[in-house]
Enzyme design. Structure first.
Site, mmCIF file in Angstrom:
data_model
loop_
_atom_site.group_PDB
_atom_site.id
_atom_site.type_symbol
_atom_site.label_atom_id
_atom_site.label_comp_id
_atom_site.label_asym_id
_atom_site.label_seq_id
_atom_site.Cartn_x
_atom_site.Cartn_y
_atom_site.Cartn_z
ATOM 1 N N ASP A 1 0.835 -1.197 0.000
ATOM 2 C CA ASP A 1 0.000 0.000 0.000
ATOM 3 C C ASP A 1 0.871 1.249 0.000
ATOM 4 O OD1 ASP A 1 -2.321 -1.470 0.044
ATOM 5 O OD2 ASP A 1 -2.589 -1.346 2.216
ATOM 6 N N ASP B 1 -6.727 1.878 8.465
ATOM 7 C CA ASP B 1 -5.410 2.472 8.671
ATOM 8 C C ASP B 1 -5.547 3.984 8.841
ATOM 9 O OD1 ASP B 1 -5.504 3.705 6.086
ATOM 10 O OD2 ASP B 1 -4.677 1.908 5.162
ATOM 11 N N ARG C 1 -3.533 -4.804 8.210
ATOM 12 C CA ARG C 1 -4.460 -3.856 8.848
ATOM 13 C C ARG C 1 -5.728 -4.546 9.341
ATOM 14 N NH1 ARG C 1 -7.224 -1.612 3.813
ATOM 15 N NH2 ARG C 1 -5.984 -2.500 2.139
ATOM 16 N N TYR D 1 6.703 -8.401 8.409
ATOM 17 C CA TYR D 1 6.443 -6.974 8.571
ATOM 18 C C TYR D 1 6.723 -6.539 10.001
ATOM 19 C CZ TYR D 1 3.504 -7.725 4.393
ATOM 20 O OH TYR D 1 3.030 -8.069 3.156
#
Length: 297
Positions: free
Chosen positions: A44, A86, A177, A72
Protein backbone atom coordinates in the site's frame (compact mmCIF):
# COMPACT_ATOMS: atom_id res chain seq x y z
CA UNK A 1 20.64 1.99 -21.42
CA UNK A 2 20.38 0.25 -24.79
CA UNK A 3 17.34 -2.01 -24.82
CA UNK A 4 19.13 -4.31 -27.21
CA UNK A 5 21.41 -5.27 -24.31
CA UNK A 6 18.62 -6.65 -22.15
CA UNK A 7 19.02 -6.85 -18.41
CA UNK A 8 17.18 -9.55 -16.46
CA UNK A 9 16.80 -10.08 -12.72
CA UNK A 10 15.23 -9.02 -9.44
CA UNK A 11 15.78 -5.70 -7.72
CA UNK A 12 15.06 -5.42 -3.99
CA UNK A 13 13.74 -1.90 -3.51
CA UNK A 14 13.06 -0.19 -0.18
CA UNK A 15 9.80 1.44 -1.23
CA UNK A 16 9.26 4.87 0.32
CA UNK A 17 6.02 5.92 2.00
CA UNK A 18 3.32 7.76 0.06
CA UNK A 19 4.19 6.04 -3.19
CA UNK A 20 2.23 3.24 -4.84
CA UNK A 21 3.81 -0.01 -5.98
CA UNK A 22 2.70 0.77 -9.55
CA UNK A 23 4.43 4.15 -9.58
CA UNK A 24 7.57 2.51 -8.17
CA UNK A 25 7.52 0.01 -11.03
CA UNK A 26 7.06 2.85 -13.54
CA UNK A 27 9.99 4.74 -12.02
CA UNK A 28 12.33 1.72 -12.26
CA UNK A 29 11.22 1.02 -15.83
CA UNK A 30 11.98 4.61 -16.83
CA UNK A 31 15.36 4.80 -15.08
CA UNK A 32 16.54 1.47 -16.52
CA UNK A 33 14.84 2.01 -19.91
CA UNK A 34 13.63 -1.59 -19.52
CA UNK A 35 11.14 -3.29 -21.80
CA UNK A 36 9.21 -5.08 -19.04
CA UNK A 37 9.03 -4.42 -15.31
CA UNK A 38 6.68 -5.81 -12.68
CA UNK A 39 6.59 -6.46 -8.95
CA UNK A 40 6.42 -9.56 -6.76
CA UNK A 41 3.84 -8.44 -4.19
CA UNK A 42 2.20 -5.05 -3.83
CA UNK A 43 2.58 -2.64 -0.90
CA UNK A 44 0.00 0.00 0.00
CA UNK A 45 1.15 3.60 -0.53
CA UNK A 46 1.54 4.25 3.23
CA UNK A 47 3.78 1.17 3.63
CA UNK A 48 7.55 1.08 3.22
CA UNK A 49 10.10 -1.66 2.80
CA UNK A 50 10.84 -4.66 0.62
CA UNK A 51 9.28 -4.46 -2.84
CA UNK A 52 10.63 -7.02 -5.30
CA UNK A 53 10.94 -5.52 -8.78
CA UNK A 54 11.13 -7.97 -11.69
CA UNK A 55 13.09 -6.71 -14.69
CA UNK A 56 12.51 -8.07 -18.22
CA UNK A 57 12.55 -11.92 -18.24
CA UNK A 58 12.23 -11.91 -14.45
CA UNK A 59 8.60 -10.82 -14.86
CA UNK A 60 7.91 -14.51 -15.59
CA UNK A 61 8.81 -15.16 -11.94
CA UNK A 62 6.39 -12.62 -10.43
CA UNK A 63 3.76 -15.23 -9.61
CA UNK A 64 6.28 -17.34 -7.69
CA UNK A 65 7.45 -14.32 -5.69
CA UNK A 66 3.86 -13.35 -4.90
CA UNK A 67 3.31 -16.78 -3.35
CA UNK A 68 6.17 -16.43 -0.84
CA UNK A 69 5.67 -15.66 2.87
CA UNK A 70 6.16 -12.08 4.02
CA UNK A 71 7.40 -10.41 7.24
CA UNK A 72 6.44 -6.97 8.57
CA UNK A 73 6.80 -4.56 11.45
CA UNK A 74 3.62 -2.61 12.12
CA UNK A 75 2.57 0.20 14.44
CA UNK A 76 -1.07 0.40 15.52
CA UNK A 77 -3.17 2.86 17.51
CA UNK A 78 -5.72 1.54 19.98
CA UNK A 79 -9.02 3.33 20.55
CA UNK A 80 -9.60 4.68 17.04
CA UNK A 81 -11.41 2.86 14.20
CA UNK A 82 -11.23 4.05 10.58
CA UNK A 83 -13.04 3.00 7.43
CA UNK A 84 -9.80 1.94 5.68
CA UNK A 85 -8.48 0.22 8.85
CA UNK A 86 -5.41 2.47 8.67
CA UNK A 87 -4.42 6.09 9.33
CA UNK A 88 -5.39 7.25 5.84
CA UNK A 89 -9.08 6.63 6.47
CA UNK A 90 -12.04 8.48 7.93
CA UNK A 91 -12.50 8.05 11.67
CA UNK A 92 -15.61 5.99 12.39
CA UNK A 93 -15.43 5.73 16.17
CA UNK A 94 -13.22 6.45 19.17
CA UNK A 95 -13.16 4.50 22.45
CA UNK A 96 -11.38 4.76 25.79
CA UNK A 97 -8.33 2.51 26.07
CA UNK A 98 -7.85 0.40 29.17
CA UNK A 99 -5.72 -2.40 27.70
CA UNK A 100 -2.89 -3.92 29.70
CA UNK A 101 0.30 -5.25 28.12
CA UNK A 102 -0.56 -8.73 29.35
CA UNK A 103 -4.00 -8.62 27.73
CA UNK A 104 -2.45 -7.43 24.48
CA UNK A 105 0.16 -10.21 24.49
CA UNK A 106 -2.50 -12.84 25.14
CA UNK A 107 -4.68 -11.51 22.32
CA UNK A 108 -1.73 -11.55 19.94
CA UNK A 109 -0.98 -15.16 20.85
CA UNK A 110 -4.53 -16.23 20.03
CA UNK A 111 -4.21 -14.93 16.47
CA UNK A 112 -1.36 -17.17 15.32
CA UNK A 113 -1.94 -20.16 13.06
CA UNK A 114 -4.13 -20.91 10.06
CA UNK A 115 -7.39 -18.96 9.89
CA UNK A 116 -9.96 -17.31 7.65
CA UNK A 117 -9.65 -13.60 6.89
CA UNK A 118 -12.22 -11.41 5.18
CA UNK A 119 -10.48 -8.89 2.88
CA UNK A 120 -11.15 -5.25 3.75
CA UNK A 121 -13.45 -3.15 1.58
CA UNK A 122 -10.55 -0.81 0.85
CA UNK A 123 -8.52 -3.36 -1.13
CA UNK A 124 -7.61 -3.92 -4.78
CA UNK A 125 -9.50 -7.21 -5.03
CA UNK A 126 -11.96 -7.24 -7.92
CA UNK A 127 -15.57 -8.24 -7.38
CA UNK A 128 -17.92 -8.13 -10.32
CA UNK A 129 -15.11 -6.59 -12.35
CA UNK A 130 -14.79 -3.62 -9.98
CA UNK A 131 -12.08 -3.00 -7.38
CA UNK A 132 -13.41 -3.22 -3.84
CA UNK A 133 -11.90 0.16 -2.95
CA UNK A 134 -13.90 1.74 -5.77
CA UNK A 135 -17.09 0.27 -4.31
CA UNK A 136 -16.07 1.46 -0.85
CA UNK A 137 -15.49 5.02 -2.09
CA UNK A 138 -18.98 4.90 -3.62
CA UNK A 139 -20.38 4.10 -0.19
CA UNK A 140 -20.98 0.40 -0.84
CA UNK A 141 -20.27 -2.40 1.62
CA UNK A 142 -20.49 -5.72 -0.21
CA UNK A 143 -20.16 -9.24 1.11
CA UNK A 144 -16.65 -10.66 0.67
CA UNK A 145 -15.57 -14.28 0.75
CA UNK A 146 -13.12 -15.24 3.48
CA UNK A 147 -9.63 -16.36 2.46
CA UNK A 148 -7.33 -18.84 4.12
CA UNK A 149 -4.23 -17.23 5.63
CA UNK A 150 -1.53 -18.29 8.06
CA UNK A 151 0.20 -16.23 10.76
CA UNK A 152 3.46 -17.77 11.95
CA UNK A 153 4.64 -14.93 14.18
CA UNK A 154 2.80 -12.10 15.90
CA UNK A 155 5.12 -10.66 18.52
CA UNK A 156 4.79 -7.50 20.60
CA UNK A 157 7.87 -5.29 20.14
CA UNK A 158 6.77 -2.16 21.99
CA UNK A 159 3.75 -0.96 23.99
CA UNK A 160 3.22 2.72 24.79
CA UNK A 161 -0.57 3.07 25.05
CA UNK A 162 -2.43 3.80 22.89
CA UNK A 163 0.35 2.86 20.44
CA UNK A 164 1.97 -0.55 20.06
CA UNK A 165 4.35 -2.21 17.60
CA UNK A 166 4.35 -5.82 16.43
CA UNK A 167 6.45 -8.12 14.25
CA UNK A 168 4.44 -10.30 11.87
CA UNK A 169 5.36 -13.26 9.67
CA UNK A 170 2.50 -14.45 7.51
CA UNK A 171 1.40 -16.17 4.32
CA UNK A 172 0.69 -14.43 1.03
CA UNK A 173 -2.47 -12.36 0.77
CA UNK A 174 -2.62 -11.50 4.47
CA UNK A 175 -3.96 -8.02 5.28
CA UNK A 176 -2.01 -6.71 8.26
CA UNK A 177 -4.46 -3.86 8.85
CA UNK A 178 -7.28 -6.38 9.13
CA UNK A 179 -5.30 -8.32 11.74
CA UNK A 180 -4.81 -5.19 13.82
CA UNK A 181 -8.38 -3.94 13.43
CA UNK A 182 -9.73 -7.36 14.47
CA UNK A 183 -7.34 -7.33 17.41
CA UNK A 184 -8.71 -3.96 18.49
CA UNK A 185 -12.25 -5.30 18.28
CA UNK A 186 -11.30 -8.27 20.45
CA UNK A 187 -9.75 -5.92 23.03
CA UNK A 188 -12.95 -3.86 23.11
CA UNK A 189 -11.51 -0.52 22.02
CA UNK A 190 -10.85 -0.78 18.27
CA UNK A 191 -7.53 -0.13 16.52
CA UNK A 192 -6.07 0.94 13.21
CA UNK A 193 -2.76 0.57 11.39
CA UNK A 194 -0.49 3.60 11.71
CA UNK A 195 2.76 2.48 10.05
CA UNK A 196 3.77 -0.62 8.10
CA UNK A 197 7.20 -1.77 6.97
CA UNK A 198 7.82 -4.99 5.06
CA UNK A 199 11.08 -6.47 6.32
CA UNK A 200 11.14 -9.63 4.21
CA UNK A 201 9.57 -11.09 1.08
CA UNK A 202 10.40 -14.74 0.52
CA UNK A 203 14.15 -15.18 0.82
CA UNK A 204 14.94 -11.45 0.50
CA UNK A 205 15.31 -9.09 3.48
CA UNK A 206 15.37 -5.35 4.00
CA UNK A 207 19.14 -5.45 4.58
CA UNK A 208 19.53 -6.28 0.86
CA UNK A 209 17.32 -3.45 -0.37
CA UNK A 210 18.32 -0.22 -2.07
CA UNK A 211 16.39 3.03 -2.22
CA UNK A 212 15.11 4.58 -5.43
CA UNK A 213 17.76 7.27 -5.02
CA UNK A 214 20.45 4.57 -5.08
CA UNK A 215 19.15 3.08 -8.32
CA UNK A 216 21.89 3.73 -10.89
CA UNK A 217 21.96 1.89 -14.26
CA UNK A 218 25.76 2.06 -14.21
CA UNK A 219 25.88 0.08 -10.94
CA UNK A 220 22.96 -2.24 -11.63
CA UNK A 221 25.05 -5.42 -11.66
CA UNK A 222 25.87 -4.95 -7.98
CA UNK A 223 22.19 -5.05 -7.00
CA UNK A 224 20.45 -7.29 -9.53
CA UNK A 225 19.53 -10.78 -8.28
CA UNK A 226 20.01 -13.39 -11.05
CA UNK A 227 16.94 -15.35 -12.14
CA UNK A 228 18.36 -18.61 -10.79
CA UNK A 229 18.54 -17.17 -7.27
CA UNK A 230 15.08 -15.62 -7.18
CA UNK A 231 13.06 -18.54 -5.78
CA UNK A 232 13.50 -21.41 -3.33
CA UNK A 233 12.50 -24.06 -5.88
CA UNK A 234 14.85 -27.07 -6.05
CA UNK A 235 17.62 -26.75 -8.63
CA UNK A 236 18.61 -29.34 -11.24
CA UNK A 237 21.65 -28.75 -13.43
CA UNK A 238 20.82 -29.45 -17.07
CA UNK A 239 23.35 -31.11 -19.42
CA UNK A 240 24.36 -28.82 -22.29
CA UNK A 241 22.90 -31.16 -24.93
CA UNK A 242 19.37 -30.57 -23.59
CA UNK A 243 19.42 -26.77 -23.40
CA UNK A 244 18.33 -26.07 -26.97
CA UNK A 245 15.52 -28.63 -26.77
CA UNK A 246 14.17 -27.16 -23.55
CA UNK A 247 14.20 -23.61 -24.89
CA UNK A 248 12.39 -24.90 -27.99
CA UNK A 249 9.69 -26.47 -25.81
CA UNK A 250 10.63 -30.08 -26.57
CA UNK A 251 9.34 -32.31 -23.77
CA UNK A 252 12.18 -34.45 -22.47
CA UNK A 253 11.62 -37.77 -20.75
CA UNK A 254 12.09 -37.62 -16.99
CA UNK A 255 14.50 -40.55 -17.17
CA UNK A 256 16.98 -38.13 -18.77
CA UNK A 257 17.52 -36.84 -15.23
CA UNK A 258 18.71 -39.23 -12.52
CA UNK A 259 16.75 -39.78 -9.33
CA UNK A 260 13.21 -38.81 -8.33
CA UNK A 261 12.24 -35.35 -9.56
CA UNK A 262 10.60 -32.80 -7.22
CA UNK A 263 7.02 -31.67 -7.82
CA UNK A 264 8.38 -28.45 -9.35
CA UNK A 265 11.96 -27.34 -9.90
CA UNK A 266 14.38 -25.03 -11.68
CA UNK A 267 16.46 -26.24 -14.60
CA UNK A 268 19.73 -24.33 -14.78
CA UNK A 269 22.79 -24.56 -17.00
CA UNK A 270 26.34 -25.27 -15.82
CA UNK A 271 26.77 -21.58 -14.92
CA UNK A 272 23.56 -21.66 -12.82
CA UNK A 273 21.66 -19.51 -15.33
CA UNK A 274 17.94 -20.25 -15.26
CA UNK A 275 16.70 -22.18 -18.29
CA UNK A 276 13.19 -23.19 -17.23
CA UNK A 277 10.82 -23.95 -14.38
CA UNK A 278 9.34 -27.39 -14.90
CA UNK A 279 7.41 -30.26 -13.34
CA UNK A 280 7.17 -33.98 -14.20
CA UNK A 281 3.99 -35.34 -15.74
CA UNK A 282 3.52 -38.95 -16.84
CA UNK A 283 7.18 -39.53 -17.57
CA UNK A 284 7.85 -36.24 -19.33
CA UNK A 285 8.88 -32.72 -18.35
CA UNK A 286 6.31 -29.96 -18.60
CA UNK A 287 7.75 -26.43 -18.77
CA UNK A 288 5.88 -23.86 -16.69
CA UNK A 289 8.26 -21.07 -17.67
CA UNK A 290 11.10 -20.98 -20.22
CA UNK A 291 13.77 -18.28 -20.17
CA UNK A 292 15.82 -16.88 -23.07
CA UNK A 293 19.46 -17.74 -23.51
CA UNK A 294 20.41 -14.08 -23.05
CA UNK A 295 18.81 -13.90 -19.57
CA UNK A 296 22.25 -14.03 -17.99
CA UNK A 297 22.03 -11.28 -15.36
Amino acid sequence: MDRSALTHGILIIDKPANRSSASTVDYVKRVLNAERVGHGGTLDPLATGVLLICVNAATKLAGYLLAEDKAYEADAILGVETDTLDRTGRVLATHPVAVTEQALREALGRRCGEQDQIPPMFSAIKQGGVRLYERARAGEDVERAARKIRIDRLELLAFEPPRFRVAITCSKGTYVRSILADLGTELGCGAHLAELRRTRSGRFGIEQAITLEQLDPAELAAHLIPLGRATDLPVIITPDEYLSSIRSGVQLETQAFPGELPAQFQLVDADHRLVAIAHPDRGRLVYDRVFPADATS
